[in-house]
Design an enzyme around this catalytic site. Sequence first.
Site, PDB file in Angstrom:
ATOM      1  N   LYS A 199       0.858  -1.193   0.000  1.00 45.69           N
ATOM      2  CA  LYS A 199       0.000   0.000   0.000  1.00 45.69           C
ATOM      3  C   LYS A 199       0.887   1.233   0.000  1.00 45.69           C
ATOM      4  O   LYS A 199       1.654   1.469   0.933  1.00 45.69           O
ATOM      5  CB  LYS A 199      -0.903  -0.015   1.235  1.00 45.69           C
ATOM      6  CG  LYS A 199      -1.762   1.229   1.336  1.00 45.69           C
ATOM      7  CD  LYS A 199      -2.831   1.109   2.397  1.00 45.69           C
ATOM      8  CE  LYS A 199      -3.600   2.417   2.527  1.00 45.69           C
ATOM      9  NZ  LYS A 199      -4.666   2.353   3.510  1.00 45.69           N
ATOM     10  N   LYS A 252      -2.132  -1.532  -3.945  1.00 38.90           N
ATOM     11  CA  LYS A 252      -2.966  -0.322  -3.951  1.00 38.90           C
ATOM     12  C   LYS A 252      -2.103   0.923  -4.018  1.00 38.90           C
ATOM     13  O   LYS A 252      -1.124   0.983  -3.272  1.00 38.90           O
ATOM     14  CB  LYS A 252      -3.776  -0.333  -2.657  1.00 38.90           C
ATOM     15  CG  LYS A 252      -4.628   0.875  -2.435  1.00 38.90           C
ATOM     16  CD  LYS A 252      -5.278   0.792  -1.083  1.00 38.90           C
ATOM     17  CE  LYS A 252      -5.952   2.107  -0.783  1.00 38.90           C
ATOM     18  NZ  LYS A 252      -6.241   2.291   0.592  1.00 38.90           N
TER      19      LYS A 252
HETATM   20  C1  PBG Z   1      -7.579   3.407   4.947  1.00 38.09           C
HETATM   21  C2  PBG Z   1      -7.966   3.338   3.505  1.00 38.09           C
HETATM   22  C3  PBG Z   1      -7.754   4.313   2.545  1.00 38.09           C
HETATM   23  C4  PBG Z   1      -8.292   3.829   1.365  1.00 38.09           C
HETATM   24  C5  PBG Z   1      -8.808   2.577   1.636  1.00 38.09           C
HETATM   25  N1  PBG Z   1      -8.577   2.277   2.971  1.00 38.09           N
HETATM   26  C6  PBG Z   1      -7.229   5.701   2.677  1.00 38.09           C
HETATM   27  C7  PBG Z   1      -5.836   5.928   3.081  1.00 38.09           C
HETATM   28  O1  PBG Z   1      -5.011   5.042   3.211  1.00 38.09           O
HETATM   29  O2  PBG Z   1      -5.570   7.110   3.295  1.00 38.09           O
HETATM   30  C8  PBG Z   1      -8.288   4.565   0.065  1.00 38.09           C
HETATM   31  C9  PBG Z   1      -9.179   4.006  -0.977  1.00 38.09           C
HETATM   32  C10 PBG Z   1      -9.422   4.898  -2.130  1.00 38.09           C
HETATM   33  O3  PBG Z   1      -8.768   5.960  -2.325  1.00 38.09           O
HETATM   34  O4  PBG Z   1     -10.309   4.557  -2.896  1.00 38.09           O
HETATM   35  N2  PBG Z   1      -8.595   2.952   5.781  1.00 38.09           N
END
Ligand code: PBG
Length: 326
Positions: A199, A252
Amino acid sequence: MDLTHRPRRLRRDGVREMVSETSLDASDLIAPVFVDATTDERVPIESMPGHERVPVEQAVARVKEVLETGVEAVMLFGIPESKDARGSRAWADDGVVQEATRRIAAETDAYVLTDVCLCEYTDHGHCGVVESTAESDPDLTVRNDETLDLLGKIAASHAEAGADMVAPSASMDGMVGGIRKSLDAEGFSDVPVMSYAAKYESAFYGPFRDAADGAPAFGDRRHYQMDPANRREAVREVRRDVEQGADVLMVKPALPYLDVIRDVREAFDHPVAAYNVSGEYAMLHAASEKGWLDLEAVALESLLSIKRAGADLILTYFAEDVAELL
Ligand code: PBG
């Protein structure tokens, strides 16, 4: 001209489909759904056209809409009625995701995944418990191990409510192992973990942070999410999650990280998921609103490319629209 090699022979209608190497199916797609405890009615999310935050009472209706398109799985995100420093509404038995999950599990056949994180639940918006000095310290430390205990509680409370799979996204070290242990100890050994394994600290999460009200109030997430410059590190990160028992490996965002999806696909034989995030969705919508892109075509091409890169599953805000096109 030598016509021995003439690739165009296989590009004609009729045979083109037969030799196609990649296909999209509604069963590959997971639709994110936002459940909001602060509202009694559906609230459109401006930067994500077609998406809404729905009250718990509407969660079942919302999921039924998803199922009607042929998509069989949803990922639930919660916006709690109140926030505090430790994000205690995240593991409450009557929390927003727990309540929604219970209803959806009782009234639909949807496969329910839940996002396990603290950023929507903490008043400072970070994904874990922060040092008390954090506000004055730009290089703040999220307390890793204390956060692990909370993530374990959240995952178990989701499973207790009926979640089919949990998806931890807090980017803490030892997160998957901690959650696996907690699930097993509470009798949920059959609940798999989809780890947000690679991530990145990405600016493409912007619209989501508005939607879920989870932007950090100070600092950023660079000290726990990955540096976009790093490719080899992703394989290392994923390996750690595999060792800790991750069942599904997620990368991601998706489109800016297709190389990472491919690397993970080649290095492991686990199912690979990719999260086509909010910014990837918003930018295609914005361009198509201006008449600069054909939305259906670019949405399909994007998801096909993510699969071609190696993803088995795609979390995407396009899930419903694309499923209806397939
Ligand atoms: C954190 C989380 C995020 C997203 C999914 N889970 C935000 C982050 O890490 O700041 C982002 C998903 C998206 O942008 O569609 N709980």
